[in-house]
Design an enzyme around this catalytic site. Structure first.
Site, PDB file in Angstrom:
ATOM      1  N   HIS A   1       1.076  -1.119  -0.101  1.00  0.00           N
ATOM      2  CA  HIS A   1       0.222  -0.032  -0.263  1.00  0.00           C
ATOM      3  C   HIS A   1       0.590   1.371  -0.319  1.00  0.00           C
ATOM      4  CE1 HIS A   1      -3.474  -2.801   0.210  1.00  0.00           C
ATOM      5  NE2 HIS A   1      -2.885  -2.704   1.799  1.00  0.00           N
TER       6      HIS A   1
ATOM      7  N   HIS B   1       3.706   1.489   2.385  1.00  0.00           N
ATOM      8  CA  HIS B   1       5.054   0.255   1.907  1.00  0.00           C
ATOM      9  C   HIS B   1       6.343   1.331   0.956  1.00  0.00           C
ATOM     10  CE1 HIS B   1       2.559  -2.197   3.470  1.00  0.00           C
ATOM     11  NE2 HIS B   1       2.552  -2.694   4.153  1.00  0.00           N
TER      12      HIS B   1
ATOM     13  N   ARG C   1       7.787  -2.654  11.767  1.00  0.00           N
ATOM     14  CA  ARG C   1       8.001  -2.749  12.495  1.00  0.00           C
ATOM     15  C   ARG C   1       6.979  -3.770  12.361  1.00  0.00           C
ATOM     16  NH1 ARG C   1       3.658  -0.662  16.966  1.00  0.00           N
ATOM     17  NH2 ARG C   1       2.474  -2.447  16.878  1.00  0.00           N
TER      18      ARG C   1
ATOM     19  N   ALA D   1     -40.965 -34.080  -0.369  1.00  0.00           N
ATOM     20  CA  ALA D   1     -41.030 -33.505   1.059  1.00  0.00           C
ATOM     21  C   ALA D   1     -41.129 -31.894   0.314  1.00  0.00           C
ATOM     22  CB  ALA D   1     -39.849 -33.225   1.829  1.00  0.00           C
ATOM     23  N   GLY D   2     -40.764 -31.749  -0.890  1.00  0.00           N
ATOM     24  CA  GLY D   2     -40.701 -29.965  -1.402  1.00  0.00           C
ATOM     25  C   GLY D   2     -39.552 -29.665  -1.157  1.00  0.00           C
TER      26      GLY D   2
ATOM     27  N   SER E   1     -37.791 -29.260  -5.034  1.00  0.00           N
ATOM     28  CA  SER E   1     -37.630 -29.118  -6.233  1.00  0.00           C
ATOM     29  C   SER E   1     -38.533 -27.871  -6.162  1.00  0.00           C
ATOM     30  CB  SER E   1     -38.403 -30.213  -7.184  1.00  0.00           C
ATOM     31  OG  SER E   1     -37.409 -31.284  -6.764  1.00  0.00           O
TER      32      SER E   1
HETATM   33  P1  ADP Z   1     -38.628 -33.188  -3.675  1.00  0.00           P
HETATM   34  O1  ADP Z   1     -38.676 -32.782  -4.391  1.00  0.00           O
HETATM   35  O2  ADP Z   1     -38.896 -33.288  -1.975  1.00  0.00           O
HETATM   36  O3  ADP Z   1     -39.426 -34.081  -3.999  1.00  0.00           O
HETATM   37  P2  ADP Z   1     -41.704 -32.440  -5.150  1.00  0.00           P
HETATM   38  O4  ADP Z   1     -41.298 -30.701  -4.972  1.00  0.00           O
HETATM   39  O5  ADP Z   1     -40.769 -32.467  -6.083  1.00  0.00           O
HETATM   40  O6  ADP Z   1     -40.897 -32.615  -3.455  1.00  0.00           O
HETATM   41  O7  ADP Z   1     -42.639 -32.242  -5.002  1.00  0.00           O
HETATM   42  C1  ADP Z   1     -43.445 -31.974  -3.015  1.00  0.00           C
HETATM   43  C2  ADP Z   1     -45.127 -31.643  -3.693  1.00  0.00           C
HETATM   44  O8  ADP Z   1     -46.136 -31.311  -2.574  1.00  0.00           O
HETATM   45  C3  ADP Z   1     -45.625 -30.922  -5.116  1.00  0.00           C
HETATM   46  O9  ADP Z   1     -45.943 -31.576  -5.620  1.00  0.00           O
HETATM   47  C4  ADP Z   1     -45.508 -30.658  -4.594  1.00  0.00           C
HETATM   48  O10 ADP Z   1     -46.968 -29.131  -5.469  1.00  0.00           O
HETATM   49  C5  ADP Z   1     -46.397 -30.495  -3.090  1.00  0.00           C
HETATM   50  N1  ADP Z   1     -46.938 -29.490  -1.699  1.00  0.00           N
HETATM   51  C6  ADP Z   1     -47.508 -29.443  -1.730  1.00  0.00           C
HETATM   52  N2  ADP Z   1     -47.564 -28.342  -0.276  1.00  0.00           N
HETATM   53  C7  ADP Z   1     -45.969 -27.973  -0.814  1.00  0.00           C
HETATM   54  C8  ADP Z   1     -45.062 -27.140  -0.058  1.00  0.00           C
HETATM   55  N3  ADP Z   1     -45.743 -25.935   0.719  1.00  0.00           N
HETATM   56  N4  ADP Z   1     -43.977 -26.837  -0.343  1.00  0.00           N
HETATM   57  C9  ADP Z   1     -43.390 -27.453  -1.757  1.00  0.00           C
HETATM   58  N5  ADP Z   1     -44.243 -28.697  -2.177  1.00  0.00           N
HETATM   59  C10 ADP Z   1     -45.778 -28.655  -1.732  1.00  0.00           C
HETATM   60  P1  ADP Z   2       6.085  -9.237   7.526  1.00  0.00           P
HETATM   61  O1  ADP Z   2       6.896  -8.636   8.261  1.00  0.00           O
HETATM   62  O2  ADP Z   2       5.671 -10.148   7.969  1.00  0.00           O
HETATM   63  O3  ADP Z   2       6.585  -9.473   6.480  1.00  0.00           O
HETATM   64  P2  ADP Z   2       5.065  -7.293   5.632  1.00  0.00           P
HETATM   65  O4  ADP Z   2       4.923  -7.592   4.460  1.00  0.00           O
HETATM   66  O5  ADP Z   2       3.141  -6.720   6.464  1.00  0.00           O
HETATM   67  O6  ADP Z   2       5.167  -8.802   6.543  1.00  0.00           O
HETATM   68  O7  ADP Z   2       5.952  -5.759   6.578  1.00  0.00           O
HETATM   69  C1  ADP Z   2       7.065  -5.829   5.823  1.00  0.00           C
HETATM   70  C2  ADP Z   2       7.973  -4.566   6.311  1.00  0.00           C
HETATM   71  O8  ADP Z   2       7.588  -3.500   5.968  1.00  0.00           O
HETATM   72  C3  ADP Z   2       8.493  -5.273   8.011  1.00  0.00           C
HETATM   73  O9  ADP Z   2      10.015  -5.384   7.606  1.00  0.00           O
HETATM   74  C4  ADP Z   2       7.290  -4.887   8.466  1.00  0.00           C
HETATM   75  O10 ADP Z   2       8.019  -4.325   9.502  1.00  0.00           O
HETATM   76  C5  ADP Z   2       7.515  -3.412   7.226  1.00  0.00           C
HETATM   77  N1  ADP Z   2       5.748  -2.227   7.761  1.00  0.00           N
HETATM   78  C6  ADP Z   2       4.779  -3.144   7.219  1.00  0.00           C
HETATM   79  N2  ADP Z   2       3.464  -2.027   7.754  1.00  0.00           N
HETATM   80  C7  ADP Z   2       4.469  -0.817   8.163  1.00  0.00           C
HETATM   81  C8  ADP Z   2       4.423   0.055   8.477  1.00  0.00           C
HETATM   82  N3  ADP Z   2       2.754   0.161   8.193  1.00  0.00           N
HETATM   83  N4  ADP Z   2       5.077   0.864   9.173  1.00  0.00           N
HETATM   84  C9  ADP Z   2       6.517   0.799   9.393  1.00  0.00           C
HETATM   85  N5  ADP Z   2       6.691  -0.607   8.568  1.00  0.00           N
HETATM   86  C10 ADP Z   2       6.031  -1.339   8.273  1.00  0.00           C
END
Ligand code: ADP
Ligand code: ADP
Length: 591
Positions: A204, A207, A294, A410-411, A413
């Site tokens: 940044h 540096h 640092r 169960a619903g 899909s």
């Molecule tokens: P799955 O993917 O879990 O096998 P599906 O979604 O294919 O189930 O089928 C669920 C059936 O239940 C569908 O025919 C859907 O219209 C019916 N159904 C009724 N009430 C709900 C509900 N609240 N949420 C989801 N499906 C419902």
């Molecule tokens: P590392 O020291 O683990 O390699 P950095 O890449 O953060 O990690 O730091 C590289 C160098 O830059 C180190 O010597 C660190 O002390 C110095 N440094 C990083 N940020 C600052 C800062 N804001 N002020 C002074 N020195 C910094």
């Protein structure tokens, strides 16, 4: 110019460099020989160490340390022959009968590529507590290396090293320079002094300010030398960082005053000892000064909330040993920004009542990047702000997976389809992975045995994790009856981006609905292993959401999920109020 207190030099920089690379003409024969040897697979850390040993970055060290070097480095920051080396570079392995003295072993990376041949001349035990206490000054596992060392092998290997190939890097090739290459390039600048800057963070304005002041103070060249090996867990990845360094080096520094090169170092976060190690390494790369600010190489706070090292301990140690190395130090107090004067100054030169501004690394992420706010220009150059914004998009452009689980019928899909539309309405693209549909392509041919069901769920999980990694929203709707498999998928995707929704419809209701006529068949025994009938459904213990489909419509439930995503930030709250219905103004007669 600033009145920096630059320590003076006693010896010229750049001693003899170690070079462990086998001569090209001998490589083929050595390769064939190595393929007949037992192998050791190196950790990522050891691969980094090997590379710097091979190219002379760790000169005068020319091997993983033997016991004599190790003991003395721990006790008084020197190799057995008295040369300064503050960090132990060892090859820890698990003891094994295949490791015998006076035999050769092949060293390979994680992919089993051959890197080097080690002649085992010494095998010695090392003590975790002793190493942690001496090198890091603590046994606290909050220290990332202390935590890591628990997983290292109990014995260290040492002996002659012959490196056949350097670890391969395909990124930023022009910037990957060995110590010898950096020295050659620096010599072309024709300046006597080279000041190195170590970093593991995006650069940044502070540096930039600090490095420019240092360059001027030594009247030399800046070696911008970021670490691209292992840094502190959680740091900005090096791909992103290096793009910021390139943007800055190309646009904001005088061309003859900066050299950008990447350092494949595995950091230890050892504070003062590490700073001195950085000085040894940079001296090998041809620098004769190091910037130390640092909290250099700081591991953060310990488990009591206290910093592991004092903010300027590193400066003291480098000041003490630097002259013997031929390394001067450019020390900095913390630099702060003075908004009223639009400039940076060292904190000890700022009057107590002056207004200062700063943005911490955490704030960069939480207050700016994840909120989609541009970083201000006093803090970072616009090019850097843009690169960071690309790599760290705000939450509403990050990926998330909504996983609907529940009995057949169960619903899931039906609810998912309503949710897709609500998300599209708010500008998020969605991929619906419906269990039934997935079984017609991705999982075609899989049946409903416990094993096949798990394979199906893992495939959906894999696709979901890729979508999420690329910043997309995905909704999976699959019975997914087994808890362990759902948990596995949660980990695959990323726990933070996984919203498990339990569509909790009682079996009787599903069976009464019997949309696909399956329950009737299962009851008649025509389908075996049907979830809820003769195969278990393991209900989630702690789903992010639990829905009832009795007394709540699919639309109601889709809105509940949407609200959850809104609160988590994965969907943006509309920035502007909805446009009110058009009202034709009454004509007011002019008077
Ligand atoms: P799955 O993917 O879990 O096998 P599906 O979604 O294919 O189930 O089928 C669920 C059936 O239940 C569908 O025919 C859907 O219209 C019916 N159904 C009724 N009430 C709900 C509900 N609240 N949420 C989801 N499906 C419902
Ligand atoms: P590392 O020291 O683990 O390699 P950095 O890449 O953060 O990690 O730091 C590289 C160098 O830059 C180190 O010597 C660190 O002390 C110095 N440094 C990083 N940020 C600052 C800062 N804001 N002020 C002074 N020195 C910094």
């Amino acid at each position: 110019m600033s009145n920096l207190n630059v320590s003076s030099l006693i010896t010229p920089y750049g001693g003899q460099l170690v070079d462990l690379l086998v001569a090209p003409e001998a490589r083929e024969a050595q390769h064939a020989y190595a393929n007949r040897l037992p192998s050791i697979q190196l950790s990522e850390r050891s691969v980094c160490d090997l590379e710097l040993l091979a190219t002379g970055g760790f000169s005068p060290l020319s091997r993983f340390m033997d016991r004599a070097d190790y003991v003395r480095v721990l006790a008084d920051l020197r190799l057995a022959n008295g040369q300064i080396f503050p960090i132990p570079i060892t090859l820890p392995v698990a003891p094994s009968p295949t490791l015998k003295l006076d035999t050769d072993v092949a060293l390979r990376n994680a992919k089993n590529d051959l890197l080097a041949i080690l002649t085992i001349e010494e095998i010695y035990e090392w003590d975790l507590n002793e190493a942690a206490q001496q090198v890091f000054g603590t046994l606290d596992p909050r220290h990332p290396l202390v935590a890591e060392m628990h997983r290292w092998g109990r014995v260290n290997l040492s002996g002659r090293l012959q490196v056949l190939v350097l670890p391969a890097h395909h990124d930023f090739r022009p910037l990957r320079l060995t110590p010898a290459q950096v020295r050659t390039r620096l010599a072309e600048y024709g300046r006597e002094n080279v000041v190195a800057f170590q970093t593991r963070n995006p650069l940044h304005r502070v540096h930039e300010e600090l490095t420019k002041r240092a360059t001027e103070a030594v009247d030399g060249v800046l070696l911008l030398h970021p670490v691209v090996g292992l840094t502190k867990p959680g740091d900005v990845d090096h791909f992103t960082r290096v793009r910021t360094y390139e943007a800055l080096a190309n646009r904001y520094y005088a061309p003859g005053r900066i050299l950008l090169a990447l350092l494949p170092l595995a950091m230890r976060m050892a504070g003062p000892r590490e700073a001195l190690w950085h000085a040894v390494i940079r001296r090998n790369f041809g620098a004769n000064h190091l910037i130390v600010g640092r909290d250099h190489a700081s591991p953060g706070n310990d488990s009591t909330g206290q910093p592991f090292y004092g903010p300027y301990d590193a400066q003291d140690l480098v000041a003490q040993y630097g002259p013997e190395l031929g390394m001067g130090m450019v020390p900095f107090r913390e630099l702060v920004y003075l908004p009223e004067e639009d400039r940076y100054e060292e904190s000890d030169k700022v009057p107590a009542q002056a207004k200062t501004a700063s943005i911490s690394g955490t704030q960069v992420r939480t207050k700016y990047l994840s909120a989609g706010r541009q970083l201000p220009e006093w803090f970072t150059r616009p090019e850097v702000a843009e690169i960071l914004a690309e790599s760290y998009p705000p939450r509403h452009r990050q990926g998330v997976c909504v996983w609907l689980t529940g009995l057949s019928g169960a619903g899931k899909s039906t609810t998912a389809e309503a949710l897709v539309e609500l998300l599209l309405e708010r500008g998020r693209q969605v991929t619906l992975l419906d269990g039934d549909v997935v079984r017609t392509h991705l999982s075609k041919g899989l049946g409903f045995s416990a094993e096949d069901r798990d394979i199906n769920i893992r495939r959906i999980g894999f696709v979901a994790s890729e979508i999420v990694r690329h910043g997309g929203v995905t909704i999976a709707a699959a019975v997914s009856p087994y808890r362990a498999t759902r948990d596995e998928v949660r980990r695959m995707v990323d726990t933070e981006r996984f919203v498990e929704v339990f569509v909790d419809t009682p079996l009787e209701v599903c069976e009464a609905r019997d949309v696909k006529g399956m329950y009737a068949k299962a009851r008649r025994g025509e389908i075996k292993g049907f979830t809820g009938i003769d195969d278990p459904y393991e209900a989630p213990l702690q789903p992010e959401l639990r829905l009832s489909t009795v007394g709540a419509t699919p639309r109601d439930n889709a809105e509940l999920i949407l609200n959850f995503l809104l609160e988590a930030g994965f969907v943006r709250t509309p920035a502007v109020a909805p446009i009110p219905a058009v009202v034709t103004p009454k004509l007011v007669p002019a008077n």
